[in-house]
Design a protein around this motif. Structure first.
Motif, PDB file in Angstrom:
ATOM      1  N   VAL A 175       0.849  -1.197   0.000  1.00  0.00           N
ATOM      2  CA  VAL A 175       0.000   0.000   0.000  1.00  0.00           C
ATOM      3  C   VAL A 175       0.883   1.245   0.000  1.00  0.00           C
ATOM      4  N   PRO A 176       0.823   2.067  -1.041  1.00  0.00           N
ATOM      5  CA  PRO A 176       1.648   3.281  -1.085  1.00  0.00           C
ATOM      6  C   PRO A 176       1.390   4.172   0.127  1.00  0.00           C
ATOM      7  N   ALA A 177       2.463   4.782   0.635  1.00  0.00           N
ATOM      8  CA  ALA A 177       2.346   5.640   1.808  1.00  0.00           C
ATOM      9  C   ALA A 177       3.143   6.919   1.595  1.00  0.00           C
ATOM     10  N   ILE A 178       2.577   8.010   2.102  1.00  0.00           N
ATOM     11  CA  ILE A 178       3.158   9.345   1.918  1.00  0.00           C
ATOM     12  C   ILE A 178       3.130  10.067   3.258  1.00  0.00           C
ATOM     13  N   ASP A 179       4.226  10.754   3.606  1.00  0.00           N
ATOM     14  CA  ASP A 179       4.191  11.653   4.759  1.00  0.00           C
ATOM     15  C   ASP A 179       5.033  12.899   4.491  1.00  0.00           C
ATOM     16  N   HIS A 180       5.371  13.630   5.555  1.00  0.00           N
ATOM     17  CA  HIS A 180       6.024  14.937   5.422  1.00  0.00           C
ATOM     18  C   HIS A 180       5.202  15.841   4.496  1.00  0.00           C
ATOM     19  N   ILE A 181       3.907  15.893   4.786  1.00  0.00           N
ATOM     20  CA  ILE A 181       2.973  16.678   4.005  1.00  0.00           C
ATOM     21  C   ILE A 181       2.130  17.511   4.970  1.00  0.00           C
ATOM     22  N   ASP A 182       1.688  18.654   4.540  1.00  0.00           N
ATOM     23  CA  ASP A 182       0.853  19.514   5.366  1.00  0.00           C
ATOM     24  C   ASP A 182      -0.574  18.953   5.360  1.00  0.00           C
ATOM     25  N   THR A 183      -0.850  18.032   6.275  1.00  0.00           N
ATOM     26  CA  THR A 183      -2.172  17.400   6.300  1.00  0.00           C
ATOM     27  C   THR A 183      -3.262  18.379   6.729  1.00  0.00           C
ATOM     28  N   ARG A 184      -2.894  19.425   7.472  1.00  0.00           N
ATOM     29  CA  ARG A 184      -3.903  20.428   7.832  1.00  0.00           C
ATOM     30  C   ARG A 184      -4.442  21.101   6.576  1.00  0.00           C
ATOM     31  N   ALA A 185      -3.557  21.445   5.653  1.00  0.00           N
ATOM     32  CA  ALA A 185      -3.990  22.082   4.407  1.00  0.00           C
ATOM     33  C   ALA A 185      -4.805  21.107   3.559  1.00  0.00           C
ATOM     34  N   LEU A 186      -4.396  19.833   3.574  1.00  0.00           N
ATOM     35  CA  LEU A 186      -5.108  18.820   2.777  1.00  0.00           C
ATOM     36  C   LEU A 186      -6.518  18.599   3.333  1.00  0.00           C
ATOM     37  N   VAL A 187      -6.626  18.513   4.651  1.00  0.00           N
ATOM     38  CA  VAL A 187      -7.939  18.333   5.276  1.00  0.00           C
ATOM     39  C   VAL A 187      -8.823  19.551   5.029  1.00  0.00           C
ATOM     40  N   THR A 188      -8.242  20.739   5.104  1.00  0.00           N
ATOM     41  CA  THR A 188      -9.006  21.961   4.832  1.00  0.00           C
ATOM     42  C   THR A 188      -9.551  21.954   3.407  1.00  0.00           C
ATOM     43  N   ALA A 189      -8.730  21.515   2.463  1.00  0.00           N
ATOM     44  CA  ALA A 189      -9.183  21.445   1.073  1.00  0.00           C
ATOM     45  C   ALA A 189     -10.355  20.485   0.917  1.00  0.00           C
ATOM     46  N   ILE A 190     -10.294  19.340   1.597  1.00  0.00           N
ATOM     47  CA  ILE A 190     -11.386  18.369   1.507  1.00  0.00           C
ATOM     48  C   ILE A 190     -12.647  18.936   2.152  1.00  0.00           C
ATOM     49  N   ARG A 191     -12.502  19.622   3.273  1.00  0.00           N
ATOM     50  CA  ARG A 191     -13.670  20.211   3.934  1.00  0.00           C
ATOM     51  C   ARG A 191     -14.316  21.290   3.061  1.00  0.00           C
ATOM     52  N   GLU A 192     -13.503  22.065   2.379  1.00  0.00           N
ATOM     53  CA  GLU A 192     -14.038  23.173   1.587  1.00  0.00           C
ATOM     54  C   GLU A 192     -14.579  22.713   0.238  1.00  0.00           C
ATOM     55  N   GLU A 193     -13.919  21.705  -0.364  1.00  0.00           N
ATOM     56  CA  GLU A 193     -14.285  21.295  -1.718  1.00  0.00           C
ATOM     57  C   GLU A 193     -14.942  19.922  -1.776  1.00  0.00           C
TER      58      GLU A 193
END
Length: 358
Positions: free
Chosen positions: A96-114
């Motif tokens: 299963v591909p995995a990614i970190d060192h990412i701004d998850t706050r910005a990603l979650v905000t994008a999902i909440r808004e869009e």
């Protein structure tokens, strides 16, 4: 130099650090749970999705298979601010591909808004933004996964004995293991049937309760389960959890709809309309019952957005929950749902002893 890219349906490409290489695609969603990453990753309801953890550190208490809800990881990829090496090793073992060192706050905000959105992922030394965009182009909407039940259901019936106090036919649309455990602990023999089980399959079990499980995707795509509800309503008590609530509502004349970003976490407040009591619940769903139809009454609602969290018809002996009473991870405020299900069938049971926290 980045070695991981997430191409979003809104046109953006986000760069990050790759922890497990691979290329994949799915619907990008997030969970606010700060614990229970093992249970979340093995929850079949995350099939065809890319799971983002809003809590920053995932893996701080290791990986133990006794916490798993199924026999494999279901999200197509996992995203976090930081994964521990032990979780990365587990994800790598399952490919299963995995990614970190990412701004998850910005990603979650994008999902909440869009809203939850399609995404494509490319991870590894040869990963490029173009490769992520190619995956995105092939990514389907959740409603287009017409036979998603086949990816998460048993293919042959299974029997889990619990003492014979009651017989439950559980239609496996992607059931969490803790649902079976909760029923078995209360003395029920649980017959797990495939998501596309026939009327004859159910009749051969001669159940005291017909139970429709949780699962991934659009409830409109679980036509066989809906047909069972239509056939047995009024004859056999009906119960459902999560997708099961939605399937039962649709089968009895109600309507469902896709939510903007869904409910995924362990602290969703639910109010019981009869008692006024508020309980905290674990949830994982992207669809909801928009209209219960003429045969079902709304008995519980979400405190935050008033969506239907419980449905019932006492005369027809129907009871459902949108959230997960069995929790795992999460609070145990609503475990008595399983006692109510068996009582509805005239099969009382003694509650199992409380489980100590880890």
């Amino acid at each position: 130099m980045s070695d991981a890219y997430i191409a979003l349906a809104d046109g953006r490409v986000v760069e990050a650090r790759g922890r497990v290489p691979g290329r994949t695609r799915g619907e990008l969603v997030f969970t606010t749970a700060y614990t229970g990453y093992e249970e979340s990753l093995t929850d079949p309801s995350y099939e065809e999705q890319v799971l983002t953890f809003s809590y920053p550190l995932i893996g701080n208490y290791g990986v133990r298979d006794e916490r798993f809800e199924s026999d494999r990881i279901h999200p197509r990829a996992a995203v976090a601010r930081e994964f521990t090496d032990e979780v990365v090793e587990w994800l790598a073992d399952e490919g299963v591909p995995a990614i970190d060192h990412i701004d998850t706050r910005a990603l979650v905000t994008a999902i909440r808004e869009e809203g939850a959105m399609r995404c494509g992922i490319a991870v590894g030394p040869d990963a490029t933004p173009e490769a992520a965009r190619e995956e995105l182009e092939q990514c389907k909407e959740m409603s287009e996964h017409a036979d998603i039940g086949a990816q998460v259901s048993v293919t042959e019936p299974e029997v889990h004995p619990g003492g014979g106090d009651a017989t439950v036919a559980l239609v496996d649309c992607g059931a969490k293991g803790s649902i079976v455990t909760s029923l078995v602990e209360r003395g029920a023999d649980v017959h797990v049937l495939p998501y596309d089980a026939s009327v004859e399959d159910v009749e051969s079990v001669d159940p005291d309760v017909l139970f429709v499980s949780n699962g991934p995707g659009d409830p409109a795509n679980f036509e066989a389960a809906a047909a069972l509800v239509e056939r047995f309503v009024g004859e056999v008590p009906l119960a459902g959890i999560c997708l099961g609530q939605q399937v039962i509502a649709r089968a009895l004349g109600g309507e469902t709809e896709k939510m903007a970003f869904g409910h995924r976490g362990v602290n969703q407040p639910v109010r019981d309309l009869d008692t006024g009591r508020v309980i905290m619940t674990t949830q994982n769903h992207g669809y909801t019952v928009a209209d219960p139809g003429p045969k079902l009454d709304v008995t519980q609602v979400n405190v935050n957005d008033d969506t239907a969290e419980g449905l019932a018809n006492d005369e027809l002996r129907v009871i459902t929950r949108q959230y997960h009473p069995e929790a795992n991870p999460g609070p145990h405020d609503s475990l008595d749902f399983f006692d109510d299900v068996l009582a509805m069938a005239g099969k009382g049971s003694e509650k199992p002893p409380a489980v100590a926290s880890d």
